[in-house]
Design a protein around this motif. Structure first.
Motif, PDB file in Angstrom:
ATOM      1  N   ALA A   1       0.831  -1.209   0.000  1.00 18.34           N
ATOM      2  CA  ALA A   1       0.000   0.000   0.000  1.00 18.34           C
ATOM      3  C   ALA A   1       0.861   1.253   0.000  1.00 18.34           C
ATOM      4  CB  ALA A   1      -0.934  -0.015   1.207  1.00 18.34           C
ATOM      5  N   ILE A   2       1.916   1.265   0.832  1.00 21.70           N
ATOM      6  CA  ILE A   2       2.791   2.437   0.880  1.00 21.70           C
ATOM      7  C   ILE A   2       3.540   2.601  -0.438  1.00 21.70           C
ATOM      8  CG2 ILE A   2       4.807   3.399   2.038  1.00 21.70           C
ATOM      9  CD1 ILE A   2       3.840   2.087   4.603  1.00 21.70           C
ATOM     10  N   GLY A   3       3.998   1.493  -1.028  1.00 18.61           N
ATOM     11  CA  GLY A   3       4.661   1.582  -2.319  1.00 18.61           C
ATOM     12  C   GLY A   3       3.738   2.090  -3.415  1.00 18.61           C
ATOM     13  N   HIS A   4       2.459   1.644  -3.399  1.00 16.96           N
ATOM     14  CA  HIS A   4       1.482   2.125  -4.377  1.00 16.96           C
ATOM     15  C   HIS A   4       1.258   3.619  -4.221  1.00 16.96           C
ATOM     16  CE1 HIS A   4      -1.964   1.579  -7.119  1.00 16.96           C
ATOM     17  NE2 HIS A   4      -2.556   2.494  -6.361  1.00 16.96           N
ATOM     18  N   LEU A   5       1.154   4.077  -2.974  1.00 17.44           N
ATOM     19  CA  LEU A   5       0.936   5.499  -2.712  1.00 17.44           C
ATOM     20  C   LEU A   5       2.129   6.318  -3.185  1.00 17.44           C
ATOM     21  CD1 LEU A   5      -1.033   7.497  -1.257  1.00 17.44           C
ATOM     22  CD2 LEU A   5       0.420   7.245   0.735  1.00 17.44           C
ATOM     23  N   LYS A   6       3.355   5.854  -2.897  1.00 18.75           N
ATOM     24  CA  LYS A   6       4.533   6.595  -3.333  1.00 18.75           C
ATOM     25  C   LYS A   6       4.624   6.661  -4.856  1.00 18.75           C
ATOM     26  CE  LYS A   6       7.407   5.767   0.743  1.00 18.75           C
ATOM     27  NZ  LYS A   6       8.655   5.139   1.253  1.00 18.75           N
ATOM     28  N   ALA A   7       4.204   5.580  -5.532  1.00 17.03           N
ATOM     29  CA  ALA A   7       4.227   5.593  -6.998  1.00 17.03           C
ATOM     30  C   ALA A   7       3.294   6.659  -7.548  1.00 17.03           C
ATOM     31  CB  ALA A   7       3.853   4.210  -7.535  1.00 17.03           C
ATOM     32  N   HIS A   8       2.106   6.791  -6.936  1.00 16.05           N
ATOM     33  CA  HIS A   8       1.189   7.856  -7.352  1.00 16.05           C
ATOM     34  C   HIS A   8       1.805   9.234  -7.134  1.00 16.05           C
ATOM     35  CE1 HIS A   8      -2.339   5.893  -8.763  1.00 16.05           C
ATOM     36  NE2 HIS A   8      -2.616   5.264  -7.630  1.00 16.05           N
ATOM     37  N   LEU A   9       2.447   9.421  -5.989  1.00 17.79           N
ATOM     38  CA  LEU A   9       3.016  10.730  -5.681  1.00 17.79           C
ATOM     39  C   LEU A   9       4.157  11.076  -6.635  1.00 17.79           C
ATOM     40  CD1 LEU A   9       3.035  10.573  -1.788  1.00 17.79           C
ATOM     41  CD2 LEU A   9       1.468  11.844  -3.244  1.00 17.79           C
ATOM     42  N   ARG A  10       4.966  10.059  -7.018  1.00 14.68           N
ATOM     43  CA  ARG A  10       6.057  10.329  -7.954  1.00 14.68           C
ATOM     44  C   ARG A  10       5.532  10.621  -9.353  1.00 14.68           C
ATOM     45  NH1 ARG A  10       8.703   6.056  -5.028  1.00 14.68           N
ATOM     46  NH2 ARG A  10       7.903   4.583  -6.577  1.00 14.68           N
ATOM     47  N   ALA A  11       4.511   9.897  -9.776  1.00 15.16           N
ATOM     48  CA  ALA A  11       4.024  10.030 -11.151  1.00 15.16           C
ATOM     49  C   ALA A  11       3.036  11.178 -11.319  1.00 15.16           C
ATOM     50  CB  ALA A  11       3.364   8.723 -11.599  1.00 15.16           C
ATOM     51  N   GLY A  12       2.349  11.577 -10.244  1.00 16.42           N
ATOM     52  CA  GLY A  12       1.314  12.587 -10.348  1.00 16.42           C
ATOM     53  C   GLY A  12       1.871  13.993 -10.448  1.00 16.42           C
TER      54      GLY A  12
END
Length: 549
Positions: free
Chosen positions: A55-66
């Protein structure tokens, strides 16, 4: 023209999405990770620890890509008519309807249990009002449009009827001026943001060709700034507050409260001390300023300190003055807790057979015979344990010489409470030269035996049909947590090698045992690394614990 002005003032709603961690079903260890964004599909992970990492990795991926937060975005929290945030400091401060105050930020809000994470594009005031919010990005400041006369127009200046600016025409692209130097087009602005020096330029001549009497060398000096003001409990600490020690105390308290809100784990004793200091400081502040509101805040801080201190005592199992114990533990005294640990340590060193099932049976028999080396057993005592072949296991203990029984193994398994079987453990029988490995008295032995029986036969462990390794782990964690249920001394965790040796399992099998205890509502916030197991016992099983002293 009015349509264009209205279009430029339109605001887009701030983004918001949530990543959740939910159990798949009752009695199962696997969890589901889901994201509220429509393009993200849910995934199932085998354990809560793995799910939290995903879940934390998914959230960080959104923050990096967004994209970064937008300066013109409408506050997502304000858009939902949230009324719990910081209000303006005075009646003259009227925030615009689309923002509470401050720059637009991208904040991550989570619950203390680690079950959901929410990303929100909101104002900095809204982010500050959430105790768990962490700001990951801040939108750049929006520069006001330039006017045709060369001076910066006020961003909040009203428009005349029809939406036309007071200057009578659209804003020109003439450079604007400020005390810090000129600002040019987007390229110059980018250079300034990157830290490049911007050369000074002469001011444009005034339209009436008259010299400005204020244009002297002294006017080029930067304005004097007051020292930064502290903030505590939504109040600004006056820079001229006297005595200076009170001002410094209030400023320091504000920083300490904000640092406490950034902690990942609560510390109620520390929080109680902070509230007590705040109450004392606010009383002194009220005396210095004769402010009734400060006196009321001081009283509320005293109540908060008393509540936090009481909660801390409840967590560690102690009682306030004049009251009974907050947690009614089965074993009530530190001496009893230490004796329970000594029995488990003795079994770990002297167990005659390998394997978790043999270790569990040796623990229960040792507690029955710990005082004199002699005790009684019935068939239900053995058949109630999760043993695949109890007759064979008892026979192996008898053949090894560790256990002696009056009769045969079959008679022991078939014995009933009205006709128990006498057993002996020669290594525990005291004599003149060896008083035995244990020092507790006769009255404590049945208490320790009953405590171990309650832990091993706990209702959810029994209904879940957990194996011997899980129940051995439950015994180890019950004696290896502090008064609040946190595992290890000071909540720092217990070594994986120590637990695997005690449970007689391989270290690689330990995460599966932890997941079984988590599913049985024994453990919360459990995290297994290569070296440590961290987490805490749930409130439900705290009465079975033997806190570390």
């Amino acid at each position: 023209m009015g349509v264009e002005a209205h279009a430029t003032n339109e605001r887009v709603t701030g983004r918001r999405w949530t990543v959740r961690l939910d159990p798949v079903g009752r009695g199962r260890a696997d969890v589901r990770v889901s994201c509220s964004r429509p393009a993200c599909a849910a995934q199932v992970l085998p354990s809560a620890a793995a799910g939290r990492t995903a879940a934390i990795g998914h959230l960080k991926a959104h923050l990096r890509a967004g994209p970064a937060p937008r300066p013109s975005a409408q506050c997502a929290c304000r858009a939902e008519e949230c009324h719990t945030h910081i209000r303006p400091a005075g009646p003259r401060e009227r925030p615009v309807p689309w923002r509470c105050g401050g720059a637009v930020v991208l904040a991550v809000i989570t619950d203390r249990e680690g079950r959901w994470w929410q990303v929100m594009e909101c104002c900095s005031r809204c982010a500050a009002a959430h105790p768990t919010a962490k700001v990951v990005a801040t939108a750049p400041a929006v520069e006001a449009p330039a006017r045709s006369d060369g001076f910066r127009a006020d961003a909040a200046a009203p428009t005349l009827s029809g939406g036309i600016a007071p200057s009578g025409g659209p804003a020109a692209t003439t450079p604007t001026f400020s005390a810090a130097g000129p600002h040019f087009s987007h390229s110059a602005t980018a250079a300034t943001a990157a830290g490049a020096a911007v050369p000074q330029q002469a001011s444009a001549p005034r339209s009436d060709h008259r010299a400005d009497p204020r244009s002297s060398p002294r006017s080029a000096r930067p304005p004097r700034r007051r020292p930064p003001r502290g903030r505590i409990a939504q109040r600004l600490v006056p820079h001229d507050l006297r005595p200076v020690a009170l001002r410094d105390e209030l400023t320091e308290l504000g920083e300490l409260f904000r640092a406490y809100q950034a902690r990942t784990e609560p510390d109620l004793a520390m929080l109680a001390d902070l509230h007590a200091r705040k109450a004392e400081a606010f009383h002194a502040w009220a005396e210095a300023t004769a402010d009734t509101g400060l006196r009321l805040d001081a009283r509320r801080a005293e109540q908060a300190a008393a509540t936090a201190r009481l909660q801390h005592l409840h967590r560690i199992g102690q009682a306030p003055d004049g009251e009974g114990p907050a947690v009614a533990r089965l074993l009530t005294a530190p001496a009893q807790w230490n004796h329970a640990r000594s029995v488990l340590a003795h079994v770990a060193e002297t167990a005659p057979l390998p394997g978790a099932e043999a270790r569990l049976l040796v623990v229960m028999v040792t507690l029955r015979t710990a005082q004199s080396g002699v005790g009684n057993l019935v068939g239900q005592d053995i058949k109630g344990l999760p043993l695949s072949d109890p007759e064979q296991l008892v026979g192996q203990l008898v053949e090894s010489g560790w256990l002696g029984i009056s009769g045969t193994v079959e008679e022991l398994i078939a014995s009933r409470p009205e006709n128990p079987t006498q057993i002996t453990v020669p290594s525990l029988t005291p004599d003149e030269d060896d008083p035995g490995p244990f020092t507790f008295g006769r009255k404590l032995r049945p208490k320790l035996s009953g405590w171990a029986q309650r832990v091993v036969g706990e209702k959810k462990l029994r209904k879940g049909k957990t194996e011997a390794g899980v129940r051995l782990l439950a015994l180890a964690l019950a004696t290896g947590s502090d008064g609040e249920g946190r595992l290890g001394p000071g909540g720092e965790g217990i070594g994986v090698d120590t637990l695997s040796s005690w449970c007689a399992v391989d270290p690689g099998d330990l995460p599966a045992l932890v997941d079984r205890l988590t599913a049985a509502d024994w453990l919360a916030e459990a995290e297994v690394t290569d070296t440590l197991l961290t987490g805490r016992l749930t409130e439900r099983v705290l009465p079975l614990g033997c806190p570390l002293t």
